[in-house]
Design a protein around this motif. Sequence first.
Motif, PDB file in Angstrom:
ATOM      1  N   ALA A 188       0.826  -1.207   0.000  1.00  0.00           N
ATOM      2  CA  ALA A 188       0.000   0.000   0.000  1.00  0.00           C
ATOM      3  C   ALA A 188       0.861   1.257   0.000  1.00  0.00           C
ATOM      4  CB  ALA A 188      -0.933  -0.014   1.213  1.00  0.00           C
ATOM      5  N   SER A 189       1.976   1.217   0.738  1.00  0.00           N
ATOM      6  CA  SER A 189       2.877   2.376   0.767  1.00  0.00           C
ATOM      7  C   SER A 189       3.551   2.581  -0.578  1.00  0.00           C
ATOM      8  CB  SER A 189       3.936   2.200   1.858  1.00  0.00           C
ATOM      9  OG  SER A 189       4.967   1.308   1.451  1.00  0.00           O
ATOM     10  N   ALA A 190       3.708   1.489  -1.333  1.00  0.00           N
ATOM     11  CA  ALA A 190       4.351   1.591  -2.647  1.00  0.00           C
ATOM     12  C   ALA A 190       3.388   2.081  -3.714  1.00  0.00           C
ATOM     13  CB  ALA A 190       4.921   0.229  -3.052  1.00  0.00           C
ATOM     14  N   PHE A 191       2.170   1.542  -3.722  1.00  0.00           N
ATOM     15  CA  PHE A 191       1.260   1.831  -4.831  1.00  0.00           C
ATOM     16  C   PHE A 191       0.419   3.090  -4.628  1.00  0.00           C
ATOM     17  CE2 PHE A 191      -2.952   1.236  -6.889  1.00  0.00           C
ATOM     18  CZ  PHE A 191      -2.538   1.425  -8.203  1.00  0.00           C
ATOM     19  N   PRO A 204      12.004  -4.570 -18.630  1.00  0.00           N
ATOM     20  CA  PRO A 204      11.135  -3.815 -19.541  1.00  0.00           C
ATOM     21  C   PRO A 204       9.893  -3.190 -18.899  1.00  0.00           C
ATOM     22  CG  PRO A 204      10.812  -6.166 -19.875  1.00  0.00           C
ATOM     23  CD  PRO A 204      11.949  -6.038 -18.908  1.00  0.00           C
ATOM     24  N   PHE A 205      10.105  -2.435 -17.818  1.00  0.00           N
ATOM     25  CA  PHE A 205       9.067  -1.553 -17.294  1.00  0.00           C
ATOM     26  C   PHE A 205       9.297  -0.157 -17.859  1.00  0.00           C
ATOM     27  CE2 PHE A 205       8.861  -4.731 -13.824  1.00  0.00           C
ATOM     28  CZ  PHE A 205       7.487  -4.937 -13.796  1.00  0.00           C
ATOM     29  N   ASP A 206       8.210   0.536 -18.194  1.00  0.00           N
ATOM     30  CA  ASP A 206       8.354   1.899 -18.696  1.00  0.00           C
ATOM     31  C   ASP A 206       8.769   2.861 -17.588  1.00  0.00           C
ATOM     32  OD1 ASP A 206       7.594   0.956 -21.129  1.00  0.00           O
ATOM     33  OD2 ASP A 206       5.575   1.830 -21.105  1.00  0.00           O
ATOM     34  N   ASP A 207       8.237   2.647 -16.383  1.00  0.00           N
ATOM     35  CA  ASP A 207       8.504   3.556 -15.267  1.00  0.00           C
ATOM     36  C   ASP A 207       8.545   2.780 -13.960  1.00  0.00           C
ATOM     37  OD1 ASP A 207       8.140   6.399 -16.572  1.00  0.00           O
ATOM     38  OD2 ASP A 207       6.420   5.209 -17.249  1.00  0.00           O
ATOM     39  N   ILE A 208       9.350   3.287 -13.020  1.00  0.00           N
ATOM     40  CA  ILE A 208       9.498   2.674 -11.701  1.00  0.00           C
ATOM     41  C   ILE A 208       9.307   3.761 -10.645  1.00  0.00           C
ATOM     42  CG2 ILE A 208      11.106   1.548 -10.116  1.00  0.00           C
ATOM     43  CD1 ILE A 208      12.414   0.227 -12.498  1.00  0.00           C
ATOM     44  N   TRP A 209       8.578   3.428  -9.584  1.00  0.00           N
ATOM     45  CA  TRP A 209       8.427   4.342  -8.445  1.00  0.00           C
ATOM     46  C   TRP A 209       8.683   3.554  -7.167  1.00  0.00           C
ATOM     47  CZ3 TRP A 209       5.752   5.275  -3.907  1.00  0.00           C
ATOM     48  CH2 TRP A 209       5.770   6.604  -3.430  1.00  0.00           C
ATOM     49  N   ILE A 210       9.548   4.108  -6.303  1.00  0.00           N
ATOM     50  CA  ILE A 210       9.942   3.430  -5.070  1.00  0.00           C
ATOM     51  C   ILE A 210       9.549   4.308  -3.887  1.00  0.00           C
ATOM     52  CG2 ILE A 210      11.875   2.424  -3.790  1.00  0.00           C
ATOM     53  CD1 ILE A 210      13.322   2.529  -6.676  1.00  0.00           C
ATOM     54  N   GLN A 211       8.886   3.717  -2.899  1.00  0.00           N
ATOM     55  CA  GLN A 211       8.492   4.445  -1.702  1.00  0.00           C
ATOM     56  C   GLN A 211       9.736   4.976  -0.979  1.00  0.00           C
ATOM     57  OE1 GLN A 211       7.394   6.281   1.376  1.00  0.00           O
ATOM     58  NE2 GLN A 211       5.677   5.506   0.157  1.00  0.00           N
ATOM     59  N   PRO A 212       9.833   6.299  -0.759  1.00  0.00           N
ATOM     60  CA  PRO A 212      11.041   6.853  -0.129  1.00  0.00           C
ATOM     61  C   PRO A 212      11.296   6.330   1.279  1.00  0.00           C
ATOM     62  CG  PRO A 212       9.337   8.536  -0.391  1.00  0.00           C
ATOM     63  CD  PRO A 212       8.904   7.350  -1.181  1.00  0.00           C
ATOM     64  N   ALA A 213      10.232   6.021   2.038  1.00  0.00           N
ATOM     65  CA  ALA A 213      10.384   5.375   3.343  1.00  0.00           C
ATOM     66  C   ALA A 213      10.099   3.888   3.143  1.00  0.00           C
ATOM     67  CB  ALA A 213       9.445   5.989   4.368  1.00  0.00           C
ATOM     68  N   ALA A 214      10.957   3.232   2.378  1.00  0.00           N
ATOM     69  CA  ALA A 214      10.673   1.870   1.924  1.00  0.00           C
ATOM     70  C   ALA A 214      10.709   0.848   3.047  1.00  0.00           C
ATOM     71  CB  ALA A 214      11.670   1.471   0.827  1.00  0.00           C
ATOM     72  N   THR A 241       7.276  -6.149  -3.108  1.00  0.00           N
ATOM     73  CA  THR A 241       7.737  -5.821  -1.757  1.00  0.00           C
ATOM     74  C   THR A 241       8.776  -6.855  -1.372  1.00  0.00           C
ATOM     75  OG1 THR A 241       6.130  -7.195  -0.549  1.00  0.00           O
ATOM     76  CG2 THR A 241       5.426  -4.988  -1.206  1.00  0.00           C
ATOM     77  N   ILE A 242       9.854  -6.395  -0.743  1.00  0.00           N
ATOM     78  CA  ILE A 242      10.955  -7.308  -0.452  1.00  0.00           C
ATOM     79  C   ILE A 242      11.743  -6.776   0.749  1.00  0.00           C
ATOM     80  CG2 ILE A 242      12.317  -6.193  -2.270  1.00  0.00           C
ATOM     81  CD1 ILE A 242      13.642  -8.936  -2.740  1.00  0.00           C
ATOM     82  N   ASP A 243      11.794  -7.583   1.816  1.00  0.00           N
ATOM     83  CA  ASP A 243      12.503  -7.162   3.020  1.00  0.00           C
ATOM     84  C   ASP A 243      13.062  -8.378   3.754  1.00  0.00           C
ATOM     85  OD1 ASP A 243      10.282  -8.326   4.199  1.00  0.00           O
ATOM     86  OD2 ASP A 243       9.535  -6.489   5.125  1.00  0.00           O
ATOM     87  N   GLY A 244      13.308  -8.228   5.070  1.00  0.00           N
ATOM     88  CA  GLY A 244      13.787  -9.347   5.853  1.00  0.00           C
ATOM     89  C   GLY A 244      12.674 -10.358   6.073  1.00  0.00           C
ATOM     90  N   VAL A 245      11.680  -9.958   6.868  1.00  0.00           N
ATOM     91  CA  VAL A 245      10.509 -10.808   7.094  1.00  0.00           C
ATOM     92  C   VAL A 245       9.422  -9.960   7.730  1.00  0.00           C
ATOM     93  CG1 VAL A 245      11.345 -11.575   9.384  1.00  0.00           C
ATOM     94  CG2 VAL A 245       9.669 -12.968   8.142  1.00  0.00           C
ATOM     95  N   GLY A 246       8.159 -10.280   7.366  1.00  0.00           N
ATOM     96  CA  GLY A 246       7.025  -9.655   8.028  1.00  0.00           C
ATOM     97  C   GLY A 246       6.468 -10.619   9.056  1.00  0.00           C
ATOM     98  N   GLU A 247       5.215 -11.059   8.841  1.00  0.00           N
ATOM     99  CA  GLU A 247       4.711 -12.137   9.692  1.00  0.00           C
ATOM    100  C   GLU A 247       5.368 -13.444   9.245  1.00  0.00           C
ATOM    101  OE1 GLU A 247       1.714  -8.880   9.507  1.00  0.00           O
ATOM    102  OE2 GLU A 247       2.699 -10.099   7.994  1.00  0.00           O
ATOM    103  N   TRP A 248       5.103 -13.857   8.026  1.00  0.00           N
ATOM    104  CA  TRP A 248       5.760 -15.011   7.399  1.00  0.00           C
ATOM    105  C   TRP A 248       6.415 -14.638   6.073  1.00  0.00           C
ATOM    106  CZ3 TRP A 248       6.986 -19.634   9.323  1.00  0.00           C
ATOM    107  CH2 TRP A 248       6.301 -20.106  10.460  1.00  0.00           C
ATOM    108  N   ALA A 249       5.815 -13.705   5.348  1.00  0.00           N
ATOM    109  CA  ALA A 249       6.317 -13.353   4.017  1.00  0.00           C
ATOM    110  C   ALA A 249       7.637 -12.597   4.102  1.00  0.00           C
ATOM    111  CB  ALA A 249       5.280 -12.526   3.267  1.00  0.00           C
ATOM    112  N   THR A 250       8.511 -12.847   3.133  1.00  0.00           N
ATOM    113  CA  THR A 250       9.769 -12.118   3.021  1.00  0.00           C
ATOM    114  C   THR A 250       9.826 -11.298   1.726  1.00  0.00           C
ATOM    115  OG1 THR A 250      10.898 -13.987   1.969  1.00  0.00           O
ATOM    116  CG2 THR A 250      10.975 -13.856   4.370  1.00  0.00           C
ATOM    117  N   SER A 251       8.936 -11.610   0.788  1.00  0.00           N
ATOM    118  CA  SER A 251       8.758 -10.793  -0.411  1.00  0.00           C
ATOM    119  C   SER A 251       7.411 -11.156  -1.012  1.00  0.00           C
ATOM    120  CB  SER A 251       9.891 -11.013  -1.430  1.00  0.00           C
ATOM    121  OG  SER A 251       9.932 -12.361  -1.849  1.00  0.00           O
TER     122      SER A 251
END
Length: 641
Positions: free
Chosen positions: A148-151, A336-346, A163-173
């Motif tokens: 949600a913070s990204a989109f 091959p994405f036309d545009d990329i947007w990254i959440q500044p507080a990722a 989304t990709i990080d260390g770990v949330g509840e169970w998901a890591t990406s």
Amino acid sequence: MVSILGVSAFYHDSAACLVVDGDIVAAAQEERFTRLKHDHNFPRNAARYCLSEAKLSAADLDYVGFYDKPLLKFDRLLETYLDYAPSGFSSFLKALPLWMSEKLWMPDLIRTELAKAGGEDDERAAKKLGKKFQWKLLFGDHHESHAASAFYPSPFEEAAILTIDGVGEWATSSIGVGKGNEITLLKELRFPDSLGLLYSAFTYYTGFRVNSGEYKVMGLAPYGEPKYAAVIKDKLLQIREDGSLKMNHEYFSYSHGLRMTNKAFEKLFGGAPRKAESKITQREMDLARSIQVITEEVLLKMTNYARQETGMKRLCMAGGVALNCVANGRVLREVPFDDIWIQPAAGDAGGALGIALAIWHRYLAQPRLSPEKAGTWHSSRAVSKNGLSAYSDGMKGSFLGPRNTDAEVESYLKSQQAPYKKYSRKDLPGVVADLLAAGKIIGLHQGRMEFGPRALGGRSIIGDPRSPQMQSSMNLKIKYRESFRPFAPSVLREQVGDWFELEGDSPYMLLVADVAESRRRKMTAAEASLWGIDKLNVKRSEIPAVTHVDYSARIQTVRHETNPLYWEIIDAFRQKTGCPVIVNTSFNVRGEPIVCTPEDSYRCFMRTEMDFLVLETCVLDKKEQPSFRETEDWRAQFKLD
């Protein structure tokens, strides 16, 4: 009016964010107020600030959202312990008291803490008041909060989401799709297989702090060679074509122990982890380069897979790994994405923003008008009459923190008997540009504080990028940090393509690109043959202070409509020198959070060898300041990252 407070806490980088009728009103990390870097405690001060920005009390809120589901995290803790028992018992015993005393009682804790944020200091009274709040408390999934913070703040009407990080509840990406006000997560990778934790394992092994020093590994990588990349792929993990990982946990301890790696890992890579603050050797440089190469390979595979699976032409990213701007630059160039947007507080701080927006758009089903649909954003491939494509997003340049009036600044300076000169808003850019051109290093405190780990011209230290001595001076005399660390350029958006191999926007310093060929200096044969840290002092371009040893730069593009004063300072510097680029680093010393208040800025200015300080329209010359004494050594206050 519907007001929603988002909260992230209890792991690292706690934060609060206030959304009112879908508009991001305020957001800040707790560390900026407590002065404890990566503060994980409940963001009481950040929440108080956010409420004050909208002139609301805690009782006025309609919804409060927490960025993940604590019970699911506890489920992972228990299940992991059972899987590894009895080897994980010490780690389990260390974690259990906090869970039993606080985290399993999160609803009561959040209500009590927000009562305290409203000014109630007594514990019993705060608990009683918290129970009276009428707002609804909701919990989000960790990676859905990242998504949600990204989109939602992105410019795009629809996009793939990674989304990709260390770990949330169970998901890591996770990979998903955003369309209008809807987000759908399609696939996820689960703990203990995690690219973020793999990178953190190498951060630990090379002697830096986990969840703090990963960016140092990224900065160290160009000094090394990827000599361990084959070993990593052969022994530590399997990389599938979709970018998912299968890790060999015989070499890691993070899933059940108090360390990231174990004796098998040490045997594989030739010894114990580097001790913090000890000399960095060629081994650490080569390890850094190797894990960076692996990370880039995985991220390229993941993003290519997201493009194929979703069919989307645009990509949004969040999670701590999305702060790896070197890998992001490759995604921009090679996928091959036309545009990329990254959440500044990722990282986790951005989860507070994500849950607040998710409540507005998903839970309350409120519509979303994207900048793309509104016509205020166009792809960088579509050039307008003035040579620039329209740009806007929901983050407002990430300037979402506190600000200070001129009156507040002058009141503080007078209380310190600190001499200063006050300039008109019209004259200030030229004054600052003259100082920069004279080689002065300047602390710049103006406008609202940035949300996220990057200083973007609100709380920055700035200098002349043409100076061959600037990087060394800033590292050793201002930041008091390792000499290998590179600095970022802030460049006028209108001229970024003349100086760097980048044609689009990079407003949040999250994309790396090379310095333009025409701006580079050809090295001698002797210089080109240098290895490791010996590469550091070679002048590589017209802007050596922001050119890394591989000719790369972590770029911030600056638009006038987003940050007028900062743009005008850079433009005044351009008019004086012909260079539309300045050095930008965060306003702090090593181990300290970025400054927040005029007091923070003045204190940091006096502790270091900065030459001038700009506090809004007041300019302070170090030579004119009264003697500055402290009863304790300030270096002992901050844990080194």
